[in-house]
Design an enzyme around this catalytic site. Sequence first.
Site, PDB file in Angstrom:
ATOM      1  N   ARG A 109       0.885  -1.162   0.000  1.00  0.00           N
ATOM      2  CA  ARG A 109       0.000   0.000   0.000  1.00  0.00           C
ATOM      3  C   ARG A 109       0.918   1.205   0.000  1.00  0.00           C
ATOM      4  NH1 ARG A 109      -5.463   0.325   1.008  1.00  0.00           N
ATOM      5  NH2 ARG A 109      -6.254   2.430   1.195  1.00  0.00           N
ATOM      6  N   LEU A 110       0.565   2.201  -0.780  1.00  0.00           N
ATOM      7  CA  LEU A 110       1.361   3.421  -0.808  1.00  0.00           C
ATOM      8  C   LEU A 110       1.553   3.908   0.621  1.00  0.00           C
ATOM      9  CD1 LEU A 110       2.603   5.907  -2.290  1.00  0.00           C
ATOM     10  CD2 LEU A 110       0.313   6.890  -2.255  1.00  0.00           C
ATOM     11  N   HIS A 111       2.787   4.207   0.997  1.00  0.00           N
ATOM     12  CA  HIS A 111       3.046   4.788   2.308  1.00  0.00           C
ATOM     13  C   HIS A 111       4.327   5.598   2.281  1.00  0.00           C
ATOM     14  CE1 HIS A 111       5.107   0.884   2.359  1.00  0.00           C
ATOM     15  NE2 HIS A 111       5.943   1.388   3.276  1.00  0.00           N
ATOM     16  N   MET A 112       4.285   6.706   2.984  1.00  0.00           N
ATOM     17  CA  MET A 112       5.453   7.567   3.133  1.00  0.00           C
ATOM     18  C   MET A 112       5.969   7.413   4.557  1.00  0.00           C
ATOM     19  SD  MET A 112       5.855  11.700   2.623  1.00  0.00           S
ATOM     20  CE  MET A 112       5.042  12.251   4.141  1.00  0.00           C
TER      21      MET A 112
END
Length: 195
Positions: A109-112
């Site tokens: 999942r997109l994560h920063m």
Amino acid sequence: MSKQGVQNGKETATDKPKKHWSLGLLKSMKDPKSIYKETKKVVVIKDKYPKAKVHYLVLPRDEISSIYKLNKDHVDLLEEFGKIFEEIQTDHSNLMLCSGFHAVPSMQRLHMHIISKDMISSCLKTKIHWNSFTTKFFLPYRDVFKKLKEDGYIDKISPEAHKKFMSTPLKCNQCDFEPKNMPQLKQHLLTHCDE
């Protein structure tokens, strides 16, 4: 027909297939104990295995698997990531924080990442952990945001570059010290906490 098992003379449904660990962020996004901050567009969670004193993950509520699925429609979302980073830096004004993305993320999942520069943590154990935050494998937020705004996409790194970043010799992220191994590096990092 669903598979059934027998336990103590009673029929039971067999165990559900376990979800892969790389899908675990979705569960953490829904766990009130994991959530640090949230807005309409994003949820900020505490990293389950922090690699520094402060380590958060900023995730979109929308289902986006990685930075490579971003396009110009997501510029506002990434802008929100930047605002969240500024807020968290204010929350932790006594520490220097970095924000960015892994070039080859392990979680689906997109994560920063928002992580403090100290890198003091019992979960920081391997050279790969270290290099994933201290080499060009870690793509700074501002660079990703600029690239997305200008070009509408993010370039993938090659398998060769990935391998090179992970095998980079250890070097302190705060001075020129080059330790022989992780224990020596971890001991050295403590000296920066006293400064």
